[in-house]
Motif scaffolding. Structure first.
Motif, PDB file in Angstrom:
ATOM      1  N   HIS A  34       1.010  -1.243   0.077  1.00 11.17           N
ATOM      2  CA  HIS A  34      -0.042   0.105   0.112  1.00 11.17           C
ATOM      3  C   HIS A  34       0.913   1.335   0.015  1.00 11.17           C
ATOM      4  CE1 HIS A  34      -3.068   2.819   0.902  1.00 11.17           C
ATOM      5  NE2 HIS A  34      -2.540   3.216   2.161  1.00 11.17           N
ATOM      6  N   ILE A  35       2.066   1.321   0.938  1.00 15.05           N
ATOM      7  CA  ILE A  35       2.640   2.399   0.959  1.00 15.05           C
ATOM      8  C   ILE A  35       3.535   2.276  -0.326  1.00 15.05           C
ATOM      9  CG2 ILE A  35       4.970   3.208   2.209  1.00 15.05           C
ATOM     10  CD1 ILE A  35       3.629   1.707   4.696  1.00 15.05           C
ATOM     11  N   ARG A  36       4.259   1.423  -0.788  1.00 13.98           N
ATOM     12  CA  ARG A  36       5.196   1.340  -2.138  1.00 13.98           C
ATOM     13  C   ARG A  36       4.145   2.135  -3.214  1.00 13.98           C
ATOM     14  NH1 ARG A  36      10.092  -2.301  -3.928  1.00 13.98           N
ATOM     15  NH2 ARG A  36      10.468  -0.748  -5.653  1.00 13.98           N
ATOM     16  N   ARG A  37       2.969   1.538  -3.480  1.00 11.35           N
ATOM     17  CA  ARG A  37       2.222   2.257  -4.618  1.00 11.35           C
ATOM     18  C   ARG A  37       2.221   3.594  -4.462  1.00 11.35           C
ATOM     19  NH1 ARG A  37      -1.656  -2.057  -2.822  1.00 11.35           N
ATOM     20  NH2 ARG A  37      -0.888  -3.862  -3.764  1.00 11.35           N
ATOM     21  N   MET A  38       2.253   4.291  -3.356  1.00 10.41           N
ATOM     22  CA  MET A  38       2.145   5.669  -3.249  1.00 10.41           C
ATOM     23  C   MET A  38       3.510   6.410  -3.221  1.00 10.41           C
ATOM     24  SD  MET A  38      -0.925   6.648  -2.871  1.00 10.41           S
ATOM     25  CE  MET A  38      -0.802   8.241  -2.186  1.00 10.41           C
ATOM     26  N   LEU A 124       2.765   3.907 -14.229  1.00 12.38           N
ATOM     27  CA  LEU A 124       2.725   5.354 -14.614  1.00 12.38           C
ATOM     28  C   LEU A 124       1.336   6.034 -14.527  1.00 12.38           C
ATOM     29  CD1 LEU A 124       5.526   4.920 -17.617  1.00 12.38           C
ATOM     30  CD2 LEU A 124       5.769   5.897 -15.322  1.00 12.38           C
ATOM     31  N   ALA A 125       0.579   5.219 -14.984  1.00 10.46           N
ATOM     32  CA  ALA A 125      -0.930   6.087 -15.118  1.00 10.46           C
ATOM     33  C   ALA A 125      -1.283   6.393 -13.721  1.00 10.46           C
ATOM     34  CB  ALA A 125      -2.047   5.098 -15.727  1.00 10.46           C
ATOM     35  N   ILE A 126      -0.885   5.317 -12.581  1.00 17.63           N
ATOM     36  CA  ILE A 126      -1.542   5.687 -11.451  1.00 17.63           C
ATOM     37  C   ILE A 126      -1.035   6.923 -10.646  1.00 17.63           C
ATOM     38  CG2 ILE A 126      -1.142   4.577  -9.082  1.00 17.63           C
ATOM     39  CD1 ILE A 126      -1.740   2.195 -10.318  1.00 17.63           C
ATOM     40  N   GLN A 127       0.452   6.969 -11.232  1.00 17.43           N
ATOM     41  CA  GLN A 127       1.050   8.169 -10.756  1.00 17.43           C
ATOM     42  C   GLN A 127       0.548   9.591 -11.176  1.00 17.43           C
ATOM     43  OE1 GLN A 127       2.872   8.260  -8.035  1.00 17.43           O
ATOM     44  NE2 GLN A 127       2.862   5.773  -8.160  1.00 17.43           N
ATOM     45  N   LYS A 132      -5.241  11.798  -3.703  1.00 14.77           N
ATOM     46  CA  LYS A 132      -6.447  11.103  -3.018  1.00 14.77           C
ATOM     47  C   LYS A 132      -7.006  10.148  -3.844  1.00 14.77           C
ATOM     48  CE  LYS A 132      -9.436  11.340   0.696  1.00 14.77           C
ATOM     49  NZ  LYS A 132     -10.228  12.492   0.845  1.00 14.77           N
ATOM     50  N   GLN A 133      -7.137  10.348  -5.285  1.00 12.53           N
ATOM     51  CA  GLN A 133      -7.631   9.412  -6.459  1.00 12.53           C
ATOM     52  C   GLN A 133      -6.653   8.165  -6.308  1.00 12.53           C
ATOM     53  OE1 GLN A 133      -8.691  10.842 -10.281  1.00 12.53           O
ATOM     54  NE2 GLN A 133     -10.124  12.050  -9.497  1.00 12.53           N
ATOM     55  N   ARG A 134      -5.444   8.460  -6.351  1.00 14.56           N
ATOM     56  CA  ARG A 134      -4.408   7.469  -6.323  1.00 14.56           C
ATOM     57  C   ARG A 134      -4.738   6.478  -5.194  1.00 14.56           C
ATOM     58  NH1 ARG A 134       1.532   9.220  -5.371  1.00 14.56           N
ATOM     59  NH2 ARG A 134       0.450  11.201  -6.207  1.00 14.56           N
ATOM     60  N   LEU A 135      -4.982   7.091  -3.919  1.00 13.95           N
ATOM     61  CA  LEU A 135      -5.155   6.271  -2.881  1.00 13.95           C
ATOM     62  C   LEU A 135      -6.544   5.358  -3.147  1.00 13.95           C
ATOM     63  CD1 LEU A 135      -4.571   8.737   0.070  1.00 13.95           C
ATOM     64  CD2 LEU A 135      -3.388   6.481   0.057  1.00 13.95           C
TER      65      LEU A 135
END
Lengths: 179, 247
Positions: A34-38, A124-127, A132-135
């Motif tokens: 969860h953290i790493r994706r952020m 890349l798209a997630i970034q 907030k949307q990313r979360l």
């Protein structure tokens, strides 16, 4: 060991450390990812994860058993991620968009990065999404968290979360189709 | 008066044209049977939403079949052995096809619980040394002594043309007294003072003065100044424009 048993053992001085170790073993991976994706970078993720478990150690005594333990852990992890990103932004004295660009560059700098592979495009798209949307997207897409739980983690109404997820999915779809 | 009459009168007062025109008919067409089917459509939608709340995959599928069809395997690599421990189900992420593409250092998760335990118990068992004077008056004494030194140093600086020999004759006893007092202070007391808010305050003021103004600061400072006032000021200061920009 289930969460209720973990909490009981943590409150007993004799079994406190055993329970803490068991808790880390149980949740470390989910929280790590969860953290790493952020925050993308492993070292940063490690720092944030450690901060999370320090907070857990200091605060677990006051944890109310009426909430789910994993919801509480995700909430701490999410707050730590946001704090980390905020600090990073301040340190770099750049705008949030620059930080997000930095995260995208970090992804591209990964030794395994392959621009042709869809899973990397997805990262890349997630970034590109606002924080907030990313979360919301990662909690829903990867962790498959029910909106009810997510609402407690992010302190946002379920309706707003559904809308946010909808927008996030559309943006990601656009990104993938156009890159 | 009926409310419709009232509304019609109000409309007539505003626009006779609209009031007299027969404009309240519905120009838009509705698909045949739409209103008959709507309750059923809504029930289906609610049912679908409720069901999808329990299935993120189904929801994603409904929003974007493209995204739902993607492999969720993360492209980031994880260092070998990072997750290798009994408590972890190695096949879990693979089964969900949501494996992250990132790498994690070898054995990271193996040793992580023990490291965390050492960190938190180290904190609790006095791993970090806390220095305390115990008596608050010593802090004030240390602060007063430091302030005195700064004041005397400032005086020396301001009167540096004074003959050193004369100074020594006139002020030697004061300096000696201060030196004596300082010698009595422990290093911890001096370090404590340096870490105190009083010492930080002066440092922050200096730091703030050293900072250069950036565009945001300038924008903030000039927020309430009108364009005309700025233009007038620039016209007045034209010869010294460079000096202003550089100062």
């Amino acid at each position: 060991m289930d969460d209720a048993e973990l909490l009981i053992q943590f409150r007993e001085p004799a079994t406190r450390e055993k329970a803490y170790t068991a808790l880390i073993r149980k949740y470390q991976e989910r929280l790590y990812w969860h953290i790493r994706r952020m925050v993308v970078d492993h070292d940063d993720s490690n720092d944030v994860l450690q901060n999370v478990f320090i907070r857990v150690w200091n605060g677990l005594d006051n944890f109310r058993a009426d909430a789910k333990l994993y919801t509480w852990l995700y909430r701490i992890a999410t707050n730590e991620c946001l704090t980390f990103l905020e600090q990073k932004k301040k340190k770099a004295a750049v705008s949030l968009s620059d930080v997000e660009e930095g995260l995208s560059n970090q992804i591209k700098a990964d030794k395994d990065f392959d621009a042709n592979k869809i899973e990397w495009k997805l990262q890349l798209a997630i970034q590109q999404l606002p924080e907030k949307q990313r979360l919301v997207f990662t909690l829903r897409y990867y962790d498959e968290m029910p909106y009810e739980e997510m609402s407690k983690v992010l302190d946002t109404s379920e309706g707003a979360l559904k809308a946010s997820y909808h927008h996030a999915v559309k943006k990601i779809e656009d990104f993938i189709l156009n890159h | 008066m009926h409310s419709t009459d009232h509304i019609q009168a109000e409309l007539a007062a505003i626009s006779e044209l609209l009031a007299n025109a027969n404009s309240k008919g519905r120009p838009y067409a509705v698909p045949e049977g739409y209103f008959e089917r709507l309750p059923m459509i809504m029930l289906l939608k609610i049912g679908q939403l409720t069901a999808s709340d329990d299935s993120a995959a189904a929801e994603t599928e409904s929003l974007s079949p493209l995204l739902a069809g993607l492999n969720k395997k993360m492209p980031f690599a994880v260092p070998e052995g990072y997750f290798a421990q009994e408590a972890v189900q190695p096949g879990l992420l693979d089964r969900l096809e949501k494996k992250m593409p990132y790498q994690v250092p070898v054995g990271y998760f193996d040793g992580f619980p023990d490291k965390m335990l050492a960190t938190v118990t180290g904190q609790q068992k006095g791993g970090a040394k806390i220095v305390s004077f115990g008596r608050p008056w010593m802090r004030y004494a240390a602060a007063a002594a430091i302030v005195a030194v700064v004041a005397v140093s400032g005086w020396f600086y301001m009167h540096k043309t004074t003959n050193v020999a004369d100074f020594g004759k006139d002020n030697g006893d004061v300096a000696a007294q201060l030196q004596h007092e300082l010698n009595q202070l422990s290093d911890d007391a001096i370090l404590e003072y340096n870490d105190s808010p009083a010492a930080d305050g002066s440092a922050n003021v200096l730091a703030a003065n050293d900072d250069e103004l950036n565009a945001t600061d300038i924008h903030f400072l000039l927020e309430d100044v009108s364009d005309n006032a700025l233009q007038d000021f620039l016209n007045l200061e034209k010869p010294g424009k460079d000096a202003i920009l550089h100062n």
